[in-house]
Design a protein around this motif. Sequence first.
Motif, PDB file in Angstrom:
ATOM      1  N   ALA A 235     -24.273 -14.357 -16.154  1.00 38.64           N
ATOM      2  CA  ALA A 235     -23.050 -15.719 -15.900  1.00 38.64           C
ATOM      3  C   ALA A 235     -21.499 -15.690 -16.617  1.00 38.64           C
ATOM      4  O   ALA A 235     -20.900 -15.805 -16.693  1.00 38.64           O
ATOM      5  CB  ALA A 235     -23.816 -17.229 -17.030  1.00 38.64           C
ATOM      6  N   HIS A 248     -18.630 -17.843  -4.993  1.00 40.50           N
ATOM      7  CA  HIS A 248     -19.004 -17.977  -6.806  1.00 40.50           C
ATOM      8  C   HIS A 248     -20.434 -18.754  -6.031  1.00 40.50           C
ATOM      9  O   HIS A 248     -21.553 -18.792  -6.554  1.00 40.50           O
ATOM     10  CB  HIS A 248     -18.289 -18.640  -6.935  1.00 40.50           C
ATOM     11  CG  HIS A 248     -19.069 -19.466  -8.530  1.00 40.50           C
ATOM     12  ND1 HIS A 248     -18.425 -18.635  -9.999  1.00 40.50           N
ATOM     13  CD2 HIS A 248     -19.541 -20.347  -8.550  1.00 40.50           C
ATOM     14  CE1 HIS A 248     -19.451 -19.396 -10.409  1.00 40.50           C
ATOM     15  NE2 HIS A 248     -19.771 -20.488 -10.277  1.00 40.50           N
ATOM     16  N   THR A 251     -22.877 -16.495  -4.844  1.00 43.13           N
ATOM     17  CA  THR A 251     -23.398 -16.033  -5.895  1.00 43.13           C
ATOM     18  C   THR A 251     -25.067 -16.796  -6.645  1.00 43.13           C
ATOM     19  O   THR A 251     -25.542 -16.238  -7.046  1.00 43.13           O
ATOM     20  CB  THR A 251     -22.743 -15.332  -6.998  1.00 43.13           C
ATOM     21  OG1 THR A 251     -21.447 -14.424  -6.308  1.00 43.13           O
ATOM     22  CG2 THR A 251     -22.942 -15.060  -8.003  1.00 43.13           C
ATOM     23  N   LEU A 252     -24.205 -17.629  -6.678  1.00 45.42           N
ATOM     24  CA  LEU A 252     -25.240 -19.477  -7.040  1.00 45.42           C
ATOM     25  C   LEU A 252     -26.072 -18.644  -6.138  1.00 45.42           C
ATOM     26  O   LEU A 252     -27.712 -19.335  -6.318  1.00 45.42           O
ATOM     27  CB  LEU A 252     -24.191 -20.806  -6.979  1.00 45.42           C
ATOM     28  CG  LEU A 252     -23.926 -20.410  -8.539  1.00 45.42           C
ATOM     29  CD1 LEU A 252     -23.232 -21.571  -8.029  1.00 45.42           C
ATOM     30  CD2 LEU A 252     -24.081 -20.557  -9.930  1.00 45.42           C
ATOM     31  N   CYS A 253     -26.583 -19.360  -4.933  1.00 39.86           N
ATOM     32  CA  CYS A 253     -27.427 -19.099  -4.235  1.00 39.86           C
ATOM     33  C   CYS A 253     -28.461 -17.678  -4.270  1.00 39.86           C
ATOM     34  O   CYS A 253     -29.275 -18.022  -4.015  1.00 39.86           O
ATOM     35  CB  CYS A 253     -26.986 -18.954  -2.417  1.00 39.86           C
ATOM     36  SG  CYS A 253     -26.182 -20.369  -1.613  1.00 39.86           S
ATOM     37  N   VAL A 277     -28.075 -19.301 -13.091  1.00 47.47           N
ATOM     38  CA  VAL A 277     -27.436 -20.910 -12.584  1.00 47.47           C
ATOM     39  C   VAL A 277     -26.907 -21.856 -12.730  1.00 47.47           C
ATOM     40  O   VAL A 277     -25.544 -22.687 -12.409  1.00 47.47           O
ATOM     41  CB  VAL A 277     -28.732 -21.154 -11.200  1.00 47.47           C
ATOM     42  CG1 VAL A 277     -28.179 -22.485  -9.929  1.00 47.47           C
ATOM     43  CG2 VAL A 277     -28.749 -20.064 -10.203  1.00 47.47           C
ATOM     44  N   SER A 280     -23.710 -20.785 -14.501  1.00 41.75           N
ATOM     45  CA  SER A 280     -23.093 -20.721 -13.787  1.00 41.75           C
ATOM     46  C   SER A 280     -22.160 -22.127 -13.258  1.00 41.75           C
ATOM     47  O   SER A 280     -20.916 -21.644 -12.283  1.00 41.75           O
ATOM     48  CB  SER A 280     -23.578 -19.487 -12.779  1.00 41.75           C
ATOM     49  OG  SER A 280     -23.317 -18.175 -13.081  1.00 41.75           O
ATOM     50  N   VAL A 281     -22.996 -23.149 -13.004  1.00 40.05           N
ATOM     51  CA  VAL A 281     -22.132 -24.040 -12.631  1.00 40.05           C
ATOM     52  C   VAL A 281     -21.405 -24.987 -13.260  1.00 40.05           C
ATOM     53  O   VAL A 281     -20.603 -25.890 -13.124  1.00 40.05           O
ATOM     54  CB  VAL A 281     -23.246 -25.149 -11.621  1.00 40.05           C
ATOM     55  CG1 VAL A 281     -24.445 -24.521 -10.773  1.00 40.05           C
ATOM     56  CG2 VAL A 281     -24.073 -25.981 -13.010  1.00 40.05           C
TER      57      VAL A 281
END
Length: 325
Positions: A235, A248, A251-253, A277, A280-281
Amino acid sequence: MSYSRRALQGLAALHRERARLARATAASGLLFLPAVLIALAGLPADWIFPLTLSAAYGLLIRLLASRLETASLLGLPAMHMLGQLSAPHVWLALPLLVWALWTMGRLSRIGLHKGAQFWVYSLLLGNMMPPLALPYWQHAGLMMAGVLYGILIGRHALAGWQRVLPGAAKDDSLRYARHLLAGVCLAWLAAVQLKLPHTWWLPIIVAGLLDPSPSRMRWLVRERVIGTLIGAALALLLAWCQLPPAWHLLTLCLGMSYALIKMQRSFRGFISGLTFVVLSVMPETLIRAGSLERLADTVLVGLLLMALAWRLERRMEDAAQDKAR
């Protein structure tokens, strides 16, 4: 075994892995799809968090404790609302937390405690997070829609990925419930006093790491610490790269896909993907502090619970030896 048969088995295994990867990627994309649509349609940004969080909880409940999925349609929003309403009143919040933890502990008798933990998480987040600028009825409606959406993703995109956890023995279940009450309530009271930016992580980590089996708890602690370290480092790397929003999100997916793939095979991998995840949100300005705080909380709780597990195992060994004499 002949070379041709080995080759066929290898191709079959490759096909299964490709299918697993495709299904995990599809489930991850579907999980974040409502957030993308809300942003593109210009709808209130405050809708994204309750909808996405409850969808993730609904998906995990479907995979870990499918017998709770129907009750969770109302249970998760209700727990979150109770947490929000009781936030200004410790005298009201503490009995609610005790009741939720005791229920979670007793559900370990039938192997549903890992699903019930998301009810406890919803109560804690509602109690400890700053409230969104949404009416209660709208927040509850978004959470109900999110839970239903997550359950449907689990049913159709990840069919066959469900786990059936074994029930704990009566004595183990009672001990687990007592430890939940003591550990999570103390962590919650400490977090309320500390008033750090992400204080809800401390009681949530305690609730997630406690287990009816001391040996399994030691394993969970070790894997959780390693997975959190890897996820936090990734992260921080993502925040340093400062990718455009579309990249971005991609990358989360991919991070969520990795977590789902590892869910049944590597707890360490599952936690690293999930930690990546979750961190990173956050806004980029909070990722550094959030990563360090989550890692510090995990290590602190892990050391305490490792000591507890070691003590319980020693007591169980002594009791077995006394019984054998």
